[in-house]
Design an enzyme around this catalytic site. Sequence first.
Site, PDB file in Angstrom:
ATOM      1  N   ARG A  79      46.823  19.182   1.451  1.00  0.00           N
ATOM      2  CA  ARG A  79      45.616  18.358   1.375  1.00  0.00           C
ATOM      3  C   ARG A  79      45.859  16.957   1.947  1.00  0.00           C
ATOM      4  NH1 ARG A  79      41.982  19.617  -2.823  1.00  0.00           N
ATOM      5  NH2 ARG A  79      43.768  20.542  -3.889  1.00  0.00           N
ATOM      6  N   TYR A  80      47.068  16.445   1.764  1.00  0.00           N
ATOM      7  CA  TYR A  80      47.404  15.094   2.213  1.00  0.00           C
ATOM      8  C   TYR A  80      48.513  15.205   3.271  1.00  0.00           C
ATOM      9  CZ  TYR A  80      45.328  14.309  -2.401  1.00  0.00           C
ATOM     10  OH  TYR A  80      44.498  14.336  -3.498  1.00  0.00           O
ATOM     11  N   ARG A 136      52.544  15.311   2.092  1.00  0.00           N
ATOM     12  CA  ARG A 136      53.065  16.171   1.020  1.00  0.00           C
ATOM     13  C   ARG A 136      52.322  17.509   0.967  1.00  0.00           C
ATOM     14  NH1 ARG A 136      50.042  11.963  -0.446  1.00  0.00           N
ATOM     15  NH2 ARG A 136      48.597  12.033  -2.193  1.00  0.00           N
ATOM     16  N   CYS A 163      53.194  31.440 -16.201  1.00  0.00           N
ATOM     17  CA  CYS A 163      53.528  30.247 -16.984  1.00  0.00           C
ATOM     18  C   CYS A 163      54.146  30.714 -18.299  1.00  0.00           C
ATOM     19  CB  CYS A 163      52.269  29.445 -17.308  1.00  0.00           C
ATOM     20  SG  CYS A 163      51.348  28.927 -15.846  1.00  0.00           S
ATOM     21  N   CYS A 174      47.464  27.273 -20.947  1.00  0.00           N
ATOM     22  CA  CYS A 174      46.697  26.187 -21.555  1.00  0.00           C
ATOM     23  C   CYS A 174      45.218  26.518 -21.411  1.00  0.00           C
ATOM     24  CB  CYS A 174      47.029  24.882 -20.842  1.00  0.00           C
ATOM     25  SG  CYS A 174      48.816  24.669 -20.640  1.00  0.00           S
ATOM     26  N   CYS A 213      43.278  24.875 -18.426  1.00  0.00           N
ATOM     27  CA  CYS A 213      43.972  24.845 -17.129  1.00  0.00           C
ATOM     28  C   CYS A 213      43.001  24.877 -15.952  1.00  0.00           C
ATOM     29  CB  CYS A 213      44.912  26.043 -17.039  1.00  0.00           C
ATOM     30  SG  CYS A 213      45.697  26.191 -15.428  1.00  0.00           S
ATOM     31  N   ARG A 239      43.790  25.792 -13.002  1.00  0.00           N
ATOM     32  CA  ARG A 239      44.085  26.958 -12.152  1.00  0.00           C
ATOM     33  C   ARG A 239      44.023  28.240 -12.980  1.00  0.00           C
ATOM     34  NH1 ARG A 239      48.313  23.900  -9.145  1.00  0.00           N
ATOM     35  NH2 ARG A 239      47.181  22.992  -7.411  1.00  0.00           N
ATOM     36  N   ASP A 280      39.345  18.718 -15.416  1.00  0.00           N
ATOM     37  CA  ASP A 280      38.663  19.343 -14.277  1.00  0.00           C
ATOM     38  C   ASP A 280      37.604  20.326 -14.758  1.00  0.00           C
ATOM     39  OD1 ASP A 280      40.207  18.130 -12.156  1.00  0.00           O
ATOM     40  OD2 ASP A 280      41.889  19.297 -12.934  1.00  0.00           O
ATOM     41  N   ASP A 324      40.384  14.369 -10.093  1.00  0.00           N
ATOM     42  CA  ASP A 324      40.375  15.206  -8.896  1.00  0.00           C
ATOM     43  C   ASP A 324      38.911  15.469  -8.582  1.00  0.00           C
ATOM     44  OD1 ASP A 324      42.351  16.475  -7.174  1.00  0.00           O
ATOM     45  OD2 ASP A 324      43.455  16.791  -9.039  1.00  0.00           O
ATOM     46  N   LYS A 337      42.431  13.429  -5.203  1.00  0.00           N
ATOM     47  CA  LYS A 337      42.634  12.763  -6.495  1.00  0.00           C
ATOM     48  C   LYS A 337      42.543  11.255  -6.282  1.00  0.00           C
ATOM     49  CE  LYS A 337      46.024  14.560  -8.948  1.00  0.00           C
ATOM     50  NZ  LYS A 337      46.883  15.150  -7.963  1.00  0.00           N
TER      51      LYS A 337
HETATM   52  S1  SF4 Z   1      48.181  23.821 -17.105  1.00  0.00           S
HETATM   53 FE1  SF4 Z   1      47.846  25.830 -16.141  1.00  0.00          FE
HETATM   54  S2  SF4 Z   1      49.474  26.026 -14.618  1.00  0.00           S
HETATM   55 FE2  SF4 Z   1      50.093  24.426 -16.071  1.00  0.00          FE
HETATM   56  S3  SF4 Z   1      51.301  25.507 -17.636  1.00  0.00           S
HETATM   57 FE3  SF4 Z   1      49.207  25.360 -18.400  1.00  0.00          FE
HETATM   58  S4  SF4 Z   1      48.313  27.325 -17.748  1.00  0.00           S
HETATM   59 FE4  SF4 Z   1      50.155  27.049 -16.503  1.00  0.00          FE
END
Ligand code: SF4
Length: 352
Positions: free
Chosen positions: A97-98, A101, A110, A114, A117, A119, A278, A315, A322
């Site tokens: 995106r940038y 980086r 994972c 979470c 999350c 993603r 997000d 973001d 961001k």
């Molecule tokens: S925020 Fe998303 S990518 Fe990061 S550890 Fe938690 S579930 Fe996994």
Amino acid sequence: MARDDDLTKHRTTRTTSELVEQGLIAPDQRSDIERVAQQFAIAITPSVLETIATRDSEGGVARQYVPSAAENTITPDELDDPIGDLAYTPVKGIIHRYPDRVLLNAIQTCAVYCRFCFRREQVGPSAKSLNAEELHAALDYIGKHDAVWEVILSGGDPLMMPPKKLAYIATTLAEMKHVKVLRLHTRVPAAAPERITTELIEALRILTPTYVAIHVNHPDELTADVTAACARLADAGIPLLGQTVLLKNINDRADVLERLFRRLIEIRIRPYYLHVGDKARGTSHFRTGVAAGQKIMQQLRGNVSGLCQPTLVLDIPGGHGKVPVGPCYTEQAADGFLVTDVNGNRHTYRED
Ligand code: SF4
């Protein structure tokens, strides 16, 4: 139902039956949570279960990991790809995106999932991580882009990769003259601290500097085991950053974040970003809005050491990147600026 201590010690909780057995959800919540589980992965490690059982008096840890029926509510502004990663994916596993980086997402699993999350549509135990050929193509892309100064391993959680694979990636990147910095974003030290082994640390020392950004949202997550895992990284000379998501009813209070940021500094982790939540699907119950974040940052400024002040960032949905979102202490005036101090008083700063 009583907690099953044996399960707590040895197994990651992944199913609604296990959530009921652990006493984390009531039996009559099960059908709602089944609907959540059909869309989004669930995992709570033994370490996090222990934290929830022993020191989570405010529930700020449990709410991050235990699914709730609120996740079945999808608001019209929520997106599958809330920060627009796809538009910046030239080859599988790379987000560019940038100019200076790239993100390398080599793994989509994972230690924990979470509930907020961004993603969450991509990660999960059955999500496909890069195979050897795809990883080679992603590394080849980085090798061919001389402007890439920093590579960020994200995911999924890069510290879920076997140390040997991590070492292979770090070694390959270290051979690229233009790649000067490696950064990893991870939940592992906070959620599965036992994975921070000597072998893994050695892999993180191949490319210098390798920064590790540790995702922590509540001070109660910083148990003795978590603190010890972070100390192993810091003692090995690995610079540590903290990244935190602002979450409603978890850490959207100045006193909670003050405790978190102070403790992070005490254990050698520099708070880096405080993310506005997000717009991932099924996460509206976690979002506080930008103004709440600005207010908390204002409360911290002046009362808490500058070391404990991360940048509040958003973001921008749609892949626009961001940006810091304040609070802003300056306002343009005819002959300079009006500057607001930490008590809310305004002062003129003249520029000749
Ligand atoms: S925020 Fe998303 S990518 Fe990061 S550890 Fe938690 S579930 Fe996994």
